[in-house]
Design an enzyme around this catalytic site. Structure first.
Site, mmCIF file in Angstrom:
data_model
loop_
_atom_site.group_PDB
_atom_site.id
_atom_site.type_symbol
_atom_site.label_atom_id
_atom_site.label_comp_id
_atom_site.label_asym_id
_atom_site.label_seq_id
_atom_site.Cartn_x
_atom_site.Cartn_y
_atom_site.Cartn_z
ATOM 1 C CE1 TYR A 1 -6.895 0.521 1.427
ATOM 2 C CE2 TYR A 1 -8.197 1.919 -0.018
ATOM 3 C CZ TYR A 1 -7.575 1.701 1.190
ATOM 4 O OH TYR A 1 -7.642 2.652 2.176
ATOM 5 C CG ASN B 1 -1.840 1.192 1.267
ATOM 6 O OD1 ASN B 1 -1.459 2.302 0.903
ATOM 7 N ND2 ASN B 1 -3.062 0.993 1.750
ATOM 8 C CG ASP C 1 -4.749 -2.103 3.417
ATOM 9 O OD1 ASP C 1 -5.161 -2.799 4.366
ATOM 10 O OD2 ASP C 1 -4.690 -0.858 3.469
ATOM 11 C CG ASP D 1 -0.171 4.846 6.108
ATOM 12 O OD1 ASP D 1 -0.003 4.388 4.959
ATOM 13 O OD2 ASP D 1 -1.228 5.396 6.458
ATOM 14 C CG HIS D 2 -0.010 0.237 4.522
ATOM 15 N ND1 HIS D 2 -0.841 -0.802 4.857
ATOM 16 C CD2 HIS D 2 -0.778 1.362 4.579
ATOM 17 C CE1 HIS D 2 -2.055 -0.343 5.111
ATOM 18 N NE2 HIS D 2 -2.044 0.966 4.941
ATOM 19 C CG ASN E 1 -8.309 -1.490 5.579
ATOM 20 O OD1 ASN E 1 -7.545 -0.894 6.329
ATOM 21 N ND2 ASN E 1 -8.629 -1.033 4.379
ATOM 22 C CD GLU F 1 -4.888 4.121 1.000
ATOM 23 O OE1 GLU F 1 -5.508 5.198 1.076
ATOM 24 O OE2 GLU F 1 -4.244 3.638 1.958
#
Length: 281
Positions: free
Chosen positions: A115, A7, A158, A257-258, A160, A34
């Protein structure tokens, strides 16, 4: 084949860093999430200069997925069959689809960059959408493997979801109050195993996170989540002989952030189990 998922949290902001990682780590296939740009805005030229073919799907500054490969991408597919859409305040079967899934075949391996919807809140319509999206993805996977049990298939990206308590190190993510760790989300994730997939990274790297929020010093405190996965069919998993989580990519200038998650496959020896890890034990 060296397959990675990442991501990137805006490919245009991190194109140099992304390509440098791919070249340095000898990545053959990179699934990105993303990308945060329209399809035509993707920095194709930079990837092509580095020796990669790219298929991308983006609609606006949100979401977006892509696959980059050193080998040609075949049978590119935007969205998986049955993938639901979402529009706030509306319901029904014909809602607009978001840019959350792209699939392609590389050297005989079917790769999906995914995603999964965030869910936003346990009582939010987006949470219902998330569960429906996961269920439709599970159904597509089950159907694909029923039609071709020997298909090397990988769902990457990702998700989530932190499937177990060991995958959650963020003190603000609390079961009963937060998405990502609710029992129903974890059940949805576990259902992919019944569809014929397994997490090919967990047996090789049982600990470690893949995401740390930018806020509250989450990374220095190692208060992260493991929400980025490579799930593979039996034919795919039998070829996996190594895996890595590149934690250091969370450091440095303008990091995502990943971080990337990598699986190494020996496709030439996929039918010989003698020296391969017992992922399906």
């Amino acid at each position: 084949m060296r397959l990675a998922t990442w991501n990137v949290n805006s490919i245009r902001a991190r194109v140099t860093r992304t390509i440098e990682f791919c070249v340095r780590e000898h990545i053959d296939v990179l699934a990105m999430q993303e990308i945060k740009c329209k399809t035509e805005q993707f920095p194709y030229a930079a990837f092509e200069e580095a020796g990669y073919h790219v298929a991308a799907h983006g609609l606006n500054q949100w979401n977006g997925v892509a696959i980059a490969s050193r080998e040609p991408l075949e049978d590119v597919e935007i969205g998986f069959p049955g993938m639901p859409g979402f529009e706030k305040g509306k319901e029904g079967p014909d809602l607009p689809q978001e840019a959350r899934a792209i699939g392609a075949t590389v050297d005989g391996v079917r790769v999906w960059s995914l995603y999964v919807p965030n869910g936003r809140g346990l009582d939010d319509p987006h949470f219902t959408y998330k569960l429906d999206w996961l269920d439709k993805l599970r159904q597509y996977t089950a159907d694909a493997l029923a039609a071709d049990p020997d298909l090397p298939l990988a769902l990457t990206g990702d998700f989530n979801i932190a499937p177990t308590d060991a995958d959650n190190g963020d003190p603000t993510i609390v079961q009963g109050a937060s998405t990502h760790v609710s029992p129903v989300e974890r059940e949805a994730f576990a259902a992919f195993e019944t569809a014929g997939l397994t997490d090919v990274v967990r047996p090789l790297i049982p600990t470690g996170y893949t995401y740390w929020d930018y806020k509250q010093l989450r990374f220095p405190r190692n208060e992260g989540l493991r929400i980025d996965f490579i799930l593979g069919s039996r034919a795919f998993a039998d070829a996996v002989h190594g895996a890595e989580i590149h934690r250091n990519e969370r450091k440095g200038e303008v990091p995502s952030d990943h971080v990337p998650v990598v699986a190494d496959l020996d496709l030439s020896g996929a039918d010989d189990d003698d020296d391969l890890p017992m992922i399906f034990g």
